[in-house]
Scaffold this motif. Structure first.
Motif, PDB file in Angstrom:
ATOM      1  N   ALA A   1      14.855 -18.310   2.714  1.00 51.54           N
ATOM      2  CA  ALA A   1      13.296 -18.622   2.884  1.00 51.54           C
ATOM      3  C   ALA A   1      12.628 -17.404   3.545  1.00 51.54           C
ATOM      4  N   HIS A   2      13.069 -16.841   4.486  1.00 52.80           N
ATOM      5  CA  HIS A   2      12.394 -15.881   5.234  1.00 52.80           C
ATOM      6  C   HIS A   2      12.400 -14.671   4.502  1.00 52.80           C
ATOM      7  N   LEU A   3      13.258 -14.392   3.497  1.00 52.49           N
ATOM      8  CA  LEU A   3      13.215 -13.062   2.647  1.00 52.49           C
ATOM      9  C   LEU A   3      12.198 -13.331   1.623  1.00 52.49           C
ATOM     10  N   TYR A   4      12.210 -14.570   0.848  1.00 50.60           N
ATOM     11  CA  TYR A   4      11.299 -14.624  -0.324  1.00 50.60           C
ATOM     12  C   TYR A   4       9.995 -14.755   0.062  1.00 50.60           C
ATOM     13  N   TRP A   5       9.652 -15.400   1.249  1.00 51.10           N
ATOM     14  CA  TRP A   5       8.207 -15.851   1.534  1.00 51.10           C
ATOM     15  C   TRP A   5       7.778 -14.458   2.104  1.00 51.10           C
ATOM     16  N   SER A   6       8.554 -13.577   3.023  1.00 49.53           N
ATOM     17  CA  SER A   6       8.115 -12.098   3.143  1.00 49.53           C
ATOM     18  C   SER A   6       7.841 -11.424   2.214  1.00 49.53           C
ATOM     19  N   ALA A   7       8.679 -11.440   1.014  1.00 45.55           N
ATOM     20  CA  ALA A   7       8.303 -10.391  -0.269  1.00 45.55           C
ATOM     21  C   ALA A   7       6.864 -11.087  -0.629  1.00 45.55           C
ATOM     22  N   ALA A   8       6.905 -12.286  -0.867  1.00 45.46           N
ATOM     23  CA  ALA A   8       5.486 -12.669  -1.367  1.00 45.46           C
ATOM     24  C   ALA A   8       4.243 -12.336  -0.266  1.00 45.46           C
ATOM     25  N   TRP A   9       4.469 -12.388   0.949  1.00 47.07           N
ATOM     26  CA  TRP A   9       3.322 -11.858   1.811  1.00 47.07           C
ATOM     27  C   TRP A   9       3.235 -10.385   1.674  1.00 47.07           C
ATOM     28  N   THR A  10       4.256  -9.712   1.435  1.00 45.12           N
ATOM     29  CA  THR A  10       4.260  -8.205   1.419  1.00 45.12           C
ATOM     30  C   THR A  10       3.390  -7.829  -0.073  1.00 45.12           C
ATOM     31  N   GLY A  11       3.607  -8.463  -0.941  1.00 41.42           N
ATOM     32  CA  GLY A  11       2.680  -8.576  -2.111  1.00 41.42           C
ATOM     33  C   GLY A  11       1.031  -8.687  -1.917  1.00 41.42           C
ATOM     34  N   ILE A  12       0.941  -9.959  -1.335  1.00 42.98           N
ATOM     35  CA  ILE A  12      -0.501 -10.029  -0.729  1.00 42.98           C
ATOM     36  C   ILE A  12      -0.976  -8.784   0.173  1.00 42.98           C
ATOM     37  N   ALA A  13      -0.004  -8.344   1.092  1.00 43.76           N
ATOM     38  CA  ALA A  13      -0.689  -7.259   1.881  1.00 43.76           C
ATOM     39  C   ALA A  13      -0.774  -6.013   0.837  1.00 43.76           C
ATOM     40  N   ALA A  14       0.128  -5.705  -0.054  1.00 36.43           N
ATOM     41  CA  ALA A  14      -0.133  -4.572  -0.878  1.00 36.43           C
ATOM     42  C   ALA A  14      -1.231  -4.753  -1.707  1.00 36.43           C
ATOM     43  N   ALA A  15      -1.589  -6.037  -2.035  1.00 36.13           N
ATOM     44  CA  ALA A  15      -2.624  -5.993  -3.146  1.00 36.13           C
ATOM     45  C   ALA A  15      -4.185  -5.836  -2.261  1.00 36.13           C
ATOM     46  N   ALA A  16      -4.069  -6.227  -1.057  1.00 32.47           N
ATOM     47  CA  ALA A  16      -5.095  -6.003  -0.091  1.00 32.47           C
ATOM     48  C   ALA A  16      -5.324  -4.433   0.126  1.00 32.47           C
ATOM     49  N   VAL A  17      -4.183  -3.521   0.048  1.00 37.16           N
ATOM     50  CA  VAL A  17      -4.374  -2.352   0.377  1.00 37.16           C
ATOM     51  C   VAL A  17      -4.697  -1.604  -0.609  1.00 37.16           C
ATOM     52  N   GLU A  18      -4.414  -1.997  -1.968  1.00 38.75           N
ATOM     53  CA  GLU A  18      -4.748  -1.360  -3.122  1.00 38.75           C
ATOM     54  C   GLU A  18      -6.248  -1.582  -3.169  1.00 38.75           C
ATOM     55  N   ARG A  19      -6.857  -2.586  -2.872  1.00 37.10           N
ATOM     56  CA  ARG A  19      -8.538  -2.836  -2.984  1.00 37.10           C
ATOM     57  C   ARG A  19      -9.023  -1.886  -1.834  1.00 37.10           C
ATOM     58  N   ALA A  20      -8.561  -1.679  -0.774  1.00 40.61           N
ATOM     59  CA  ALA A  20      -8.815  -0.853   0.328  1.00 40.61           C
ATOM     60  C   ALA A  20      -9.001   0.417  -0.103  1.00 40.61           C
ATOM     61  N   ARG A  21      -7.875   0.874  -0.909  1.00 42.09           N
ATOM     62  CA  ARG A  21      -7.746   2.324  -1.359  1.00 42.09           C
ATOM     63  C   ARG A  21      -8.732   2.583  -2.464  1.00 42.09           C
ATOM     64  N   GLY A  22      -9.166   1.589  -3.248  1.00 42.81           N
ATOM     65  CA  GLY A  22      -9.977   1.677  -4.400  1.00 42.81           C
ATOM     66  C   GLY A  22     -11.356   1.926  -3.677  1.00 42.81           C
ATOM     67  N   PHE A  23     -11.731   1.351  -2.372  1.00 44.45           N
ATOM     68  CA  PHE A  23     -12.874   1.238  -1.824  1.00 44.45           C
ATOM     69  C   PHE A  23     -13.197   2.869  -1.472  1.00 44.45           C
ATOM     70  N   VAL A  24     -12.057   3.157  -0.774  1.00 40.68           N
ATOM     71  CA  VAL A  24     -12.133   4.429   0.106  1.00 40.68           C
ATOM     72  C   VAL A  24     -12.327   5.497  -1.066  1.00 40.68           C
ATOM     73  N   ARG A  25     -11.755   5.501  -2.329  1.00 45.77           N
ATOM     74  CA  ARG A  25     -11.851   6.568  -3.586  1.00 45.77           C
ATOM     75  C   ARG A  25     -13.066   6.471  -3.813  1.00 45.77           C
ATOM     76  N   LYS A  26     -13.893   5.399  -3.952  1.00 45.48           N
ATOM     77  CA  LYS A  26     -15.073   5.387  -4.664  1.00 45.48           C
ATOM     78  C   LYS A  26     -16.141   5.817  -3.573  1.00 45.48           C
ATOM     79  N   ALA A  27     -15.830   5.674  -2.264  1.00 42.28           N
ATOM     80  CA  ALA A  27     -16.876   6.141  -1.501  1.00 42.28           C
ATOM     81  C   ALA A  27     -16.864   7.691  -1.401  1.00 42.28           C
ATOM     82  N   ALA A  28     -15.548   8.053  -1.506  1.00 43.90           N
ATOM     83  CA  ALA A  28     -15.409   9.604  -1.439  1.00 43.90           C
ATOM     84  C   ALA A  28     -15.907  10.361  -2.623  1.00 43.90           C
TER      85      ALA A  28
END
Ligand code: FAD
Length: 421
Positions: free
Chosen positions: A267-294
């Protein structure tokens, strides 16, 4: 040539040929494995695309992600962990972790539903394989791509996994169970529920079993709905569960062993993997924001780029944490002593605490990167849904409870002499 030398040379040549044949077999097996992993990644990607398309509606309407789960069925992702001889693909822990991660990047609720389902499958595969009833169940799961729900939370006892109130009642070869199941995610959509229960009416609350009931074995009476801050698509409603079935539906291994060896670490492995995916998606959005601003500023990075660096840094740590925990679990294999060792148990428990804290920190940094654009619920750089979803991670079996449970192990364990050993 001396006949002995000739014989020795011949043996040597035979051994070299055998070694090279073995290398060939290993290479073929590795190639097949990586081809299988690539094909699985492709299938997960297809499901993730469907999940991403409907993630906004699933969240807004707090509804089951039916399109994504239908796609997972179509891609036969629900039964991948079932052994080959029972009709599955015998996918390993790492394979399932990667699918949870891919889905987490698309739709948090879909990823968590998939993760919770696979946790139950892992328990049934490892601890039910010796039982004819469970062999048939696993065959059905693979053939029909059944979805399994989990019921551990009961009454007011919160995330206390080691005590059950409702007992299994036996009547000859039949059993029955009536339980106040405070939370059963996707209870109504599931094809079966795997539930904890007290072994018998006269057993202690900690003397528990794990039982599977198919949909036709139970009724669900809704006690409480699910209008939650995040993870709105898991539909984690509360029900009165009234079930009956055959005695073989009780897993033949006691629940404390199932929890320690499989349910908690997986459970801790699979849940953590799902949460890592959520975190990665948020970082992708943040990267897009910085790229656009640049781009807008002729290449100059905005001041918020430092938050992106921080988000990236914690995401890297999180990914490393989960990947090393997967290796640790794989190394322990199916060895009960290794799985139940104090240090292993503490490590797998703390994985959940650390992963959830890192995931929340990562999404927060992504939100800070995007500023107002992140705080808004609309627009390409909104982080609101990710933040609401990820805030479920510290409370899903509360980190405080886990830290309290691991306190004794922390006292017992010493400090290792080596850093890399
Ligand atoms: C998205 C989601 C899906 C879920 N799906 C399911 C499901 O399908 N099936 C299921 O059975 N359950 C499910 N759950 C419930 C979950 O398994 C836990 O039961 C639940 O998260 C515990 O919630 P709680 O805060 O009410 O309880 P508790 O764990 O009792 O925590 C209550 C409070 O007490 C504190 N606390 C508790 N113990 C200690 C301690 N020892 N030391 C210090 N403080 C402590 C906590 O900090 C917290 O503030 C789900 C939960 C979430 C968030």
């Amino acid at each position: 040539m001396n006949p002995r030398t000739a014989a020795a040379l011949e043996i040597d040549q035979d051994m070299q040929a055998a070694r090279s044949a073995a290398r060939g077999i290993i290479a073929t097996a590795n190639n097949l494995r990586s081809a299988g992993a690539a094909a699985l990644a492709e299938r997960a990607k297809k499901v993730a695309a469907v999940a991403a398309e409907h993630a906004g509606a699933v969240d807004a309407d707090s509804r089951f992600p039916r399109e994504a789960i239908a796609a997972a069925r179509a891609e036969r992702l629900l039964g991948i962990a079932v052994p080959l001889e029972l009709g599955g693909e015998e996918a390993g822990i790492g394979d399932v972790v990667d699918v949870c991660y891919a889905l987490g990047r698309a739709c948090a609720s879909t990823a968590m539903i998939y993760a919770m389902h696979q946790v139950k499958v892992a328990c049934l595969v490892r601890h039910g394989r010796g039982s004819l009833w469970y062999q048939l169940l696993l065959r059905r799961l693979a053939n029909e791509q059944l979805l399994f729900a989990s019921s551990t939370t009961e009454g007011q006892s919160g995330g206390d996994l080691r005590n059950s109130a409702a007992p299994v009642v036996r009547n000859g070869s039949r059993i029955s169970l009536e339980r106040q199941a405070t939370v059963i995610s996707y209870g109504e959509a599931a094809d079966a529920v795997v539930t904890t229960a007290r072994r018998s009416p006269d057993a202690a609350s900690s003397d528990q079993v794990l039982v599977t009931f198919f949909k036709e074995d139970y009724t669900l009476e809704r006690l409480v709905g699910w209008d939650a801050f995040g993870m709105r698509g898991t539909c984690s409603e509360g029900f009165k569960l009234v079930a009956s079935g055959a005695a073989e539906q009780i897993l033949p291994v006691s629940y404390d062993k199932i929890l320690a060896q499989t349910m908690m670490p997986v459970a801790h492995l699979y849940w953590s993997a799902a949460w890592t995916g959520i975190a990665a998606a948020a970082v992708e959005r943040a990267r897009g924001f910085v790229r656009k601003a640049a781009q807008r500023a002729g290449g100059a990075l905005p001041p918020a780029a430092a938050h992106l660096t921080r988000a990236n840094a914690s995401l890297r740590t999180l990914r490393g944490l989960v990947a090393s925990a997967v290796r640790r679990f794989e190394t322990a294999g199916a060895d009960p002593a290794a799985l139940e060792a104090i240090d292993f148990q503490a490590g797998m428990n703390l994985l959940k605490v650390n992963a959830s804290e890192l995931a929340v920190a990562t999404v927060m940094s992504a939100m800070q990167t995007c500023g107002l654009a992140g705080y808004r619920n609309d627009g390409d750089f909104s982080i609101g849904r990710h933040l609401r979803d990820i805030l479920s991670s510290p409370i899903m079996i509360n980190n405080d409870r886990i830290l309290a449970n691991v306190a004794t192990a922390s006292l017992l364990s010493g400090t290792p002499d080596q850093l890399t050993g």
